[in-house]
Design an enzyme around this catalytic site. Structure first.
Site, short mmCIF file in Angstrom:
data_model
loop_
_atom_site.label_atom_id
_atom_site.label_comp_id
_atom_site.label_asym_id
_atom_site.label_seq_id
_atom_site.Cartn_x
_atom_site.Cartn_y
_atom_site.Cartn_z
N LYS A 197 -90.29 108.52 69.90
CA LYS A 197 -90.69 109.56 68.87
C LYS A 197 -92.06 109.02 68.32
CE LYS A 197 -88.71 112.34 65.15
NZ LYS A 197 -89.59 113.76 65.74
N1 PPE Z 1 -87.78 117.56 70.32
C1 PPE Z 1 -88.78 117.30 69.43
C2 PPE Z 1 -90.18 117.16 69.99
C3 PPE Z 1 -88.63 116.89 68.18
O1 PPE Z 1 -89.66 116.69 67.31
C4 PPE Z 1 -87.41 116.75 67.52
C5 PPE Z 1 -87.12 116.56 65.98
C6 PPE Z 1 -86.22 117.15 68.20
C7 PPE Z 1 -86.38 117.39 69.67
C8 PPE Z 1 -84.85 117.09 67.65
O2 PPE Z 1 -84.45 115.83 67.53
P1 PPE Z 1 -83.49 115.63 66.55
O3 PPE Z 1 -83.99 115.73 65.07
O4 PPE Z 1 -82.99 114.10 66.72
O5 PPE Z 1 -82.16 116.19 66.70
N2 PPE Z 1 -88.27 117.14 65.19
C9 PPE Z 1 -88.48 116.18 63.93
C10 PPE Z 1 -89.70 116.50 63.42
C11 PPE Z 1 -90.10 117.87 62.77
C12 PPE Z 1 -91.56 117.87 61.99
O6 PPE Z 1 -91.98 118.94 61.99
O7 PPE Z 1 -91.79 116.96 61.91
C13 PPE Z 1 -87.32 116.75 63.07
O8 PPE Z 1 -86.60 117.74 63.28
O9 PPE Z 1 -87.27 115.88 61.97
#
Ligand code: PPE
Length: 310
Positions: free
Chosen positions: A164
């Site tokens: 990330k």
């Molecule tokens: N894909 C991406 C590209 C992504 O950024 C997130 C989280 C997810 C999947 C889901 O991952 P998880 O949170 O572990 O279930 N995106 C983060 C950032 C959002 C933002 O706008 O900043 C979040 O949800 O915290």
């Protein structure tokens, strides 16, 4: 104070490099390596006000992913997991927050410019603030209208998709700008092969004939922790979950139900894709069941190993 974004109103302190500093003092230098080259890694975590008190949802897993992301870029985080945990718990406590969003970040700071970051110090920050429904209040109940982005997700042979990384979010920003510019709430991004990857900040689930599908890790997705939680919840609810699916664009249009998962987005129904109505054009029954189970679990804090109490 007055020109602060609304979401940060009331935030008093931020933890930066080992110390709690006033919100306004959480600053970095213009020549910060990560500002120029995107060499940072971060997390998004939620703390929920459960029946047993405020608790951070899946903290250990987020911390694990942060350290894994850092490893890819040789970012040597100069704090232990315990130190970061203590700092986060203390921050939430000092801010008097019961439920909030937590943003840990580690990045190459101010040092010599040039691509090699090895001479730049690693900086680490933690911020917390209240963050409601990510895609709007109405989204969780009635679903969102999404469009397929004309931007493709970068593939893991170009940039690791399991890390990330701050810099890689320009891909998400482009998709998001395009979708909202065209009047949609969110985008779905296809991978290099033209199959479904994920949302700009969410993973994607599809329901067909009573079974649940989500794109596999080889489809250039972030391995979302909400994704993992929802797979577990769905299986325990009795659903067959295909967590290694390849989903084509056309399958989206004919799905019975679609929903996003993410820390910020939680479980958000999708009611249309490219103006094609999905199901009844609102939250579908399976999505409702999974979403209800997800929020019930968060309310009760029932699965102890998923919560770190503040
Ligand atoms: N894909 C991406 C590209 C992504 O950024 C997130 C989280 C997810 C999947 C889901 O991952 P998880 O949170 O572990 O279930 N995106 C983060 C950032 C959002 C933002 O706008 O900043 C979040 O949800 O915290």
């Amino acid at each position: 104070m007055s020109d602060r974004p609304e979401m940060f109103e009331g935030v008093e302190e931020i933890w930066l490099d080992g110390e709690f500093v006033d919100f306004e003092d959480a600053q970095v230098h213009l020549l910060t390596h990560a500002l120029h080259y995107g060499t940072g890694v971060f997390e998004g975590v939620r703390c929920y006000d459960t029946d047993n008190g405020p608790a951070i949802f899946r903290w250990e897993e987020h911390l694990e992913r942060l350290f894994d992301s850092a490893k890819v870029y040789d970012i040597d985080i100069p704090f232990s997991r315990e130190e970061l945990t203590e700092a986060t718990v203390e921050l939430i406590d000092r801010e008097g927050l019961a439920s909030c969003y937590i943003r840990p970040i580690a990045f190459y700071g101010y040092g010599p410019l040039g691509l090699n970051p090895s001479e730049s110090p690693v900086q680490v920050g933690l911020a917390a603030w209240p963050w409601g429904a990510y895609l709007g209040e109405d989204a969780l109940e009635n679903g969102v209208d999404v469009a397929i982005s004309s931007w493709r997700k970068y593939s893991s042979s170009q940039i690791p998709t399991n890390a990330k990384t701050t810099g890689t979010y320009v891909n998400s920003v482009l998709a998001s700008l395009e979708a909202t510019g065209n009047g949609y709430t969110e985008a779905i991004v296809l991978n290099k092969e033209g199959n479904v990857a994920e949302g700009p900040g969410e993973n994607l689930f599809l329901v067909r004939d009573g079974e649940i599908f989500t794109t596999g890790l080889a489809e250039s997705i972030l391995d979302g922790i909400t994704r993992q939680s929802v797979i577990t919840i769905a299986e325990e609810t009795g659903y067959t979950v295909h967590d290694d699916a390849t989903i084509s664009r056309g399958e989206l249009y004919t799905a019975d139900e679609l929903f996003f998962t993410g820390t910020a987005a939680e479980v958000t129904p999708i009611r249309s894709v490219d103006d094609n109505q999905i199901g009844q054009g609102t939250k579908g029954p399976v999505t409702d069941e999974i979403q209800t189970a997800f929020f019930d679990l968060i309310e009760t804090g029932d699965r102890e190993e998923w919560f770190r109490y503040v």
